[in-house]
Design a protein around this motif. Sequence first.
Motif: not given
Ligand code: FE
Length: 269
Positions: A59, A143, A181
């Motif tokens: 990231h 995330d 993601h």
């Molecule tokens: Fe990640």
Amino acid sequence: MRVTVVPALADNYIHIAEEEGGGRAIVADPGEAAPAIAFLKNANAAAEAVLITHMHSDHTAGLGELRRAFPAAVVYAPANSGIAGAIGVGEGDCFSVFDGAISFRVLETPGHTAEHISFFANGGGNGNNAGGDDSNRALFCGDTLFCGGCGRLLGGTAKQMRLSLEKLQTLPGETKIYCGHEYTENNLKFALAAEPDNAELRARIKTVAALRAKGMPTVPSAMAAEKATNPFLRLREETIIAAAQKQLNRPPRDPDETFAALRKWKDNF
Ligand code: FE
Ligand code: ZN
């Protein structure tokens, strides 16, 4: 604000929000510099701000090169990120971009990592579209919340993650979910194992499969769809409590245990 989902690395997404009328942009979670810089050059836009949700390299690894290309960009990152010159932000902090056209509010969302934060964008900060433009409600959640699932616990606790997800699900249903993601198909396979009779989930699986067959991102989703189909946002549903009970061989004591049982099951799914 128009947000484009830019693929990076193996399955990451960099989210780039452009100003209406063009010229300026915000880049969220630059795990890789080249795709972000190529997009901005092509769009004739300069990065005005960079948002960092957490300190995993998928990231952040593109940040240095991105800043060299756009030295004026302001970086908003978790407090004590160690990123030189970044503005450390935490729960409730607000800032605006594009001369006030878009305002952001920061939510602390620990669980995946201890420092993880999410950025909620609400358009109309300058009053020009007062009454609210739903298309400008966007959540950049790294995330923490994924489409159909949530991040693994790699530094935070189950309780932290459960509370973070509960915080996020109080956002308006039309809020678009820009996660880090492309994990949606696998997440929904797990969701179906947890809740085989969820009709909305079954419909969503078909929609997602059709998008993936065309090579298209399944991100963003909307918060309302997540609340209806994402098992990690449904910890108080009888179906999910029963699924957790199967894993534990006894009834879960509270939503934290329900969450932990689901998360552990998904880790080995
Ligand atoms: Fe990640
Ligand atoms: Zn991560």
